[in-house]
Design a protein around this motif. Structure first.
Motif, PDB file in Angstrom:
ATOM      1  N   ALA A   1      41.957 -77.610  -7.495  1.00 21.55           N
ATOM      2  CA  ALA A   1      42.314 -77.146  -6.155  1.00 21.55           C
ATOM      3  C   ALA A   1      41.659 -78.010  -5.082  1.00 21.55           C
ATOM      4  O   ALA A   1      42.294 -78.339  -4.067  1.00 21.55           O
ATOM      5  CB  ALA A   1      41.914 -75.686  -5.982  1.00 21.55           C
TER       6      ALA A   1
ATOM      7  N   ALA B   1      43.502 -75.635   3.126  1.00 16.99           N
ATOM      8  CA  ALA B   1      42.890 -74.358   2.739  1.00 16.99           C
ATOM      9  C   ALA B   1      43.883 -73.472   2.007  1.00 16.99           C
ATOM     10  O   ALA B   1      43.540 -72.824   1.003  1.00 16.99           O
ATOM     11  CB  ALA B   1      42.351 -73.651   3.975  1.00 16.99           C
ATOM     12  N   VAL B   2      45.126 -73.457   2.480  1.00 13.18           N
ATOM     13  CA  VAL B   2      46.158 -72.651   1.817  1.00 13.18           C
ATOM     14  C   VAL B   2      46.435 -73.188   0.418  1.00 13.18           C
ATOM     15  O   VAL B   2      46.521 -72.425  -0.547  1.00 13.18           O
ATOM     16  CB  VAL B   2      47.446 -72.620   2.669  1.00 13.18           C
ATOM     17  CG1 VAL B   2      48.614 -72.020   1.896  1.00 13.18           C
ATOM     18  CG2 VAL B   2      47.205 -71.852   3.958  1.00 13.18           C
TER      19      VAL B   2
ATOM     20  N   PHE C   1      44.432 -74.924  -1.478  1.00 14.28           N
ATOM     21  CA  PHE C   1      43.266 -74.642  -2.307  1.00 14.28           C
ATOM     22  C   PHE C   1      43.327 -73.219  -2.850  1.00 14.28           C
ATOM     23  O   PHE C   1      43.184 -72.996  -4.052  1.00 14.28           O
ATOM     24  CB  PHE C   1      41.982 -74.835  -1.497  1.00 14.28           C
ATOM     25  CG  PHE C   1      40.729 -74.580  -2.276  1.00 14.28           C
ATOM     26  CD1 PHE C   1      40.163 -75.595  -3.038  1.00 14.28           C
ATOM     27  CD2 PHE C   1      40.121 -73.341  -2.257  1.00 14.28           C
ATOM     28  CE1 PHE C   1      39.016 -75.363  -3.776  1.00 14.28           C
ATOM     29  CE2 PHE C   1      38.976 -73.103  -2.995  1.00 14.28           C
ATOM     30  CZ  PHE C   1      38.416 -74.115  -3.753  1.00 14.28           C
ATOM     31  N   PHE C   2      43.557 -72.258  -1.983  1.00 17.85           N
ATOM     32  CA  PHE C   2      43.599 -70.858  -2.393  1.00 17.85           C
ATOM     33  C   PHE C   2      44.734 -70.600  -3.378  1.00 17.85           C
ATOM     34  O   PHE C   2      44.535 -69.958  -4.413  1.00 17.85           O
ATOM     35  CB  PHE C   2      43.751 -69.960  -1.160  1.00 17.85           C
ATOM     36  CG  PHE C   2      43.849 -68.511  -1.490  1.00 17.85           C
ATOM     37  CD1 PHE C   2      42.732 -67.787  -1.885  1.00 17.85           C
ATOM     38  CD2 PHE C   2      45.065 -67.850  -1.411  1.00 17.85           C
ATOM     39  CE1 PHE C   2      42.832 -66.448  -2.195  1.00 17.85           C
ATOM     40  CE2 PHE C   2      45.174 -66.512  -1.725  1.00 17.85           C
ATOM     41  CZ  PHE C   2      44.051 -65.796  -2.115  1.00 17.85           C
TER      42      PHE C   2
ATOM     43  N   VAL D   1      43.940 -72.157  -6.885  1.00 12.65           N
ATOM     44  CA  VAL D   1      42.936 -71.400  -7.641  1.00 12.65           C
ATOM     45  C   VAL D   1      43.550 -70.120  -8.196  1.00 12.65           C
ATOM     46  O   VAL D   1      43.398 -69.805  -9.382  1.00 12.65           O
ATOM     47  CB  VAL D   1      41.706 -71.089  -6.769  1.00 12.65           C
ATOM     48  CG1 VAL D   1      40.804 -70.061  -7.434  1.00 12.65           C
ATOM     49  CG2 VAL D   1      40.914 -72.352  -6.484  1.00 12.65           C
ATOM     50  N   VAL D   2      44.253 -69.387  -7.364  1.00 15.36           N
ATOM     51  CA  VAL D   2      44.851 -68.134  -7.811  1.00 15.36           C
ATOM     52  C   VAL D   2      45.888 -68.379  -8.905  1.00 15.36           C
ATOM     53  O   VAL D   2      45.905 -67.676  -9.923  1.00 15.36           O
ATOM     54  CB  VAL D   2      45.474 -67.370  -6.617  1.00 15.36           C
ATOM     55  CG1 VAL D   2      46.320 -66.202  -7.086  1.00 15.36           C
ATOM     56  CG2 VAL D   2      44.378 -66.893  -5.676  1.00 15.36           C
TER      57      VAL D   2
END
Length: 94
Positions: free
Chosen positions: A27, A64-65, A67-68, A71-72
């Motif tokens: 990510a 940032a979006v 990355f999140f 990860v999810v």
């Protein structure tokens, strides 16, 4: 991870740790590439301040979006057991 309410084995804990590390690293890489692709030209070509601020801001938000979401998605796929087959390992039906 079928030990609902029970203790996890060391192998299961290790697998979770590796998967979390993979999710975070992949990510971070994806977010850095996206940020560089959006914000890089602003500095490379010396764009005016307003345009540079928009590109850097949008790059930071999108990074940032990404990355999140990365990860999810990796951790959800791991929890469901949707792992791609690993090379060198064959299933019982092959």
């Amino acid at each position: 991870m079928n030990t609902y309410g029970g203790r996890r084995t060391q192998g299961e804990r290790d697998a979770i740790t590796v998967e979390i590390g993979y999710a975070l690293c992949s990510a971070a890489f994806a977010a850095a590439v996206l940020f560089g692709a959006l914000a890089g030209p602003a500095y490379l070509f010396g764009l005016p301040g307003g345009v540079r601020d928009v590109l850097v801001g949008s790059g930071a938000v999108l990074a940032a979006v990404v990355f999140f979401v990365r990860v999810v998605s990796v951790l959800v796929r791991f929890a469901r057991g949707d792992q791609p087959s690993r090379s060198g390992r064959t299933g019982p039906g092959s």
